[in-house]
Design a protein around this motif. Structure first.
Motif, PDB file in Angstrom:
ATOM      1  N   MET A  49       1.161   6.800   2.603  1.00 50.95           N
ATOM      2  CA  MET A  49       2.408   6.212   2.096  1.00 50.95           C
ATOM      3  C   MET A  49       3.163   7.220   1.223  1.00 50.95           C
ATOM      4  O   MET A  49       4.387   7.339   1.318  1.00 50.95           O
ATOM      5  N   VAL A  50       2.420   7.939   0.381  1.00 47.43           N
ATOM      6  CA  VAL A  50       3.050   8.938  -0.498  1.00 47.43           C
ATOM      7  C   VAL A  50       3.626  10.075   0.344  1.00 47.43           C
ATOM      8  O   VAL A  50       4.766  10.511   0.110  1.00 47.43           O
ATOM      9  N   GLU A  51       2.848  10.550   1.332  1.00 44.20           N
ATOM     10  CA  GLU A  51       3.342  11.612   2.213  1.00 44.20           C
ATOM     11  C   GLU A  51       4.623  11.197   2.913  1.00 44.20           C
ATOM     12  O   GLU A  51       5.538  12.010   3.091  1.00 44.20           O
ATOM     13  N   GLN A  52       4.701   9.938   3.307  1.00 46.70           N
ATOM     14  CA  GLN A  52       5.861   9.435   4.042  1.00 46.70           C
ATOM     15  C   GLN A  52       6.976   8.961   3.112  1.00 46.70           C
ATOM     16  O   GLN A  52       7.968   8.411   3.571  1.00 46.70           O
ATOM     17  N   GLU A  53       6.786   9.167   1.814  1.00 47.04           N
ATOM     18  CA  GLU A  53       7.773   8.810   0.801  1.00 47.04           C
ATOM     19  C   GLU A  53       8.168   7.334   0.876  1.00 47.04           C
ATOM     20  O   GLU A  53       9.337   6.964   0.794  1.00 47.04           O
ATOM     21  N   LYS A  54       7.162   6.482   1.001  1.00 48.04           N
ATOM     22  CA  LYS A  54       7.398   5.039   1.008  1.00 48.04           C
ATOM     23  C   LYS A  54       7.900   4.587  -0.361  1.00 48.04           C
ATOM     24  O   LYS A  54       7.744   5.272  -1.369  1.00 48.04           O
ATOM     25  N   TYR A  55       8.471   3.431  -0.388  1.00 50.03           N
ATOM     26  CA  TYR A  55       9.046   2.852  -1.604  1.00 50.03           C
ATOM     27  C   TYR A  55       7.970   2.779  -2.694  1.00 50.03           C
ATOM     28  O   TYR A  55       6.861   2.278  -2.465  1.00 50.03           O
ATOM     29  N   CYS A  56       8.286   3.304  -3.885  1.00 51.39           N
ATOM     30  CA  CYS A  56       7.316   3.431  -4.977  1.00 51.39           C
ATOM     31  C   CYS A  56       6.644   2.103  -5.332  1.00 51.39           C
ATOM     32  O   CYS A  56       5.431   2.060  -5.555  1.00 51.39           O
ATOM     33  N   ALA A  57       7.407   1.051  -5.379  1.00 51.72           N
ATOM     34  CA  ALA A  57       6.836  -0.245  -5.745  1.00 51.72           C
ATOM     35  C   ALA A  57       5.778  -0.681  -4.731  1.00 51.72           C
ATOM     36  O   ALA A  57       4.746  -1.252  -5.109  1.00 51.72           O
ATOM     37  N   ASP A  58       6.004  -0.387  -3.463  1.00 52.61           N
ATOM     38  CA  ASP A  58       5.026  -0.730  -2.434  1.00 52.61           C
ATOM     39  C   ASP A  58       3.743   0.081  -2.607  1.00 52.61           C
ATOM     40  O   ASP A  58       2.636  -0.436  -2.428  1.00 52.61           O
ATOM     41  N   VAL A  59       3.883   1.346  -2.962  1.00 56.19           N
ATOM     42  CA  VAL A  59       2.717   2.198  -3.198  1.00 56.19           C
ATOM     43  C   VAL A  59       1.941   1.681  -4.411  1.00 56.19           C
ATOM     44  O   VAL A  59       0.708   1.579  -4.379  1.00 56.19           O
ATOM     45  N   ILE A  60       2.649   1.315  -5.455  1.00 54.90           N
ATOM     46  CA  ILE A  60       2.007   0.814  -6.670  1.00 54.90           C
ATOM     47  C   ILE A  60       1.205  -0.450  -6.375  1.00 54.90           C
ATOM     48  O   ILE A  60       0.090  -0.630  -6.875  1.00 54.90           O
ATOM     49  N   VAL A  61       1.733  -1.324  -5.553  1.00 54.10           N
ATOM     50  CA  VAL A  61       1.005  -2.547  -5.177  1.00 54.10           C
ATOM     51  C   VAL A  61      -0.303  -2.180  -4.480  1.00 54.10           C
ATOM     52  O   VAL A  61      -1.352  -2.767  -4.753  1.00 54.10           O
ATOM     53  N   GLN A  62      -0.259  -1.193  -3.595  1.00 50.20           N
ATOM     54  CA  GLN A  62      -1.464  -0.776  -2.887  1.00 50.20           C
ATOM     55  C   GLN A  62      -2.470  -0.090  -3.824  1.00 50.20           C
ATOM     56  O   GLN A  62      -3.688  -0.282  -3.690  1.00 50.20           O
ATOM     57  N   VAL A  63      -1.983   0.663  -4.787  1.00 48.17           N
ATOM     58  CA  VAL A  63      -2.866   1.288  -5.789  1.00 48.17           C
ATOM     59  C   VAL A  63      -3.568   0.200  -6.601  1.00 48.17           C
ATOM     60  O   VAL A  63      -4.784   0.260  -6.827  1.00 48.17           O
ATOM     61  N   ALA A  64      -2.819  -0.814  -7.007  1.00 48.56           N
ATOM     62  CA  ALA A  64      -3.412  -1.911  -7.776  1.00 48.56           C
ATOM     63  C   ALA A  64      -4.473  -2.638  -6.958  1.00 48.56           C
ATOM     64  O   ALA A  64      -5.527  -3.021  -7.487  1.00 48.56           O
ATOM     65  N   SER A  65      -4.217  -2.797  -5.679  1.00 48.84           N
ATOM     66  CA  SER A  65      -5.180  -3.452  -4.800  1.00 48.84           C
ATOM     67  C   SER A  65      -6.469  -2.624  -4.703  1.00 48.84           C
ATOM     68  O   SER A  65      -7.580  -3.167  -4.762  1.00 48.84           O
ATOM     69  N   ALA A  66      -6.347  -1.319  -4.571  1.00 51.66           N
ATOM     70  CA  ALA A  66      -7.519  -0.445  -4.495  1.00 51.66           C
ATOM     71  C   ALA A  66      -8.290  -0.460  -5.815  1.00 51.66           C
ATOM     72  O   ALA A  66      -9.527  -0.475  -5.822  1.00 51.66           O
ATOM     73  N   GLN A  67      -7.564  -0.470  -6.934  1.00 47.99           N
ATOM     74  CA  GLN A  67      -8.230  -0.537  -8.238  1.00 47.99           C
ATOM     75  C   GLN A  67      -9.038  -1.820  -8.374  1.00 47.99           C
ATOM     76  O   GLN A  67     -10.173  -1.804  -8.857  1.00 47.99           O
ATOM     77  N   GLU A  68      -8.483  -2.929  -7.939  1.00 49.51           N
ATOM     78  CA  GLU A  68      -9.198  -4.203  -8.018  1.00 49.51           C
ATOM     79  C   GLU A  68     -10.424  -4.195  -7.104  1.00 49.51           C
ATOM     80  O   GLU A  68     -11.476  -4.727  -7.466  1.00 49.51           O
TER      81      GLU A  68
END
Length: 114
Positions: A49-68
């Motif tokens: 997602m980061v490589e493809q420059e996806k929307y930051c908020a969407d990336v943050i949601v996925q990071v939070a999911s991985a952290q949980e």
């Protein structure tokens, strides 16, 4: 290493500077490994997602999911540690071992399981 169902006392040894646990419940181990493999896939997806420059908020949601998901693995490990190693040490250890175990648990709680 053969897989065993019976539960033995928790033993830890130094092996090249690392501590190793013995008599780990194979079902708990398998479950944690499956979870960690899924998390590994989540992390690769986040990197993409980061490589493809996806929307930051969407990336943050996925990071939070991985952290949980990682917190979930940590809770499962803590549960296993409490039910086996800690219980054994508190029931059979001398005062020094029981104190060290209590200190270890507090450290784990304060530093890692927030």
């Amino acid at each position: 290493m053969p897989r065993r169902k019976e539960q033995a006392e928790c033993t830890v040894t130094d092996h090249g500077g690392a501590r190793l646990a013995f008599a780990v419940d194979p079902e708990v181990k398998d479950s944690n490994l499956k979870r960690l493999r899924r998390i590994e896939g989540q992390i690769r997806g986040i990197a993409k997602m980061v490589e493809q420059e996806k929307y930051c908020a969407d990336v943050i949601v996925q990071v939070a999911s991985a952290q949980e998901a990682l917190r979930s693995v940590a809770r499962a490990l803590m549960r296993n540690h409490l039910h086996h190693c800690t219980k054994h040490t508190l029931e059979t250890g001398d005062i020094k071992q029981r104190t060290e175990m209590s200190d270890e648990l507090l450290d784990l709680i304060y530093r890692h399981l927030r």
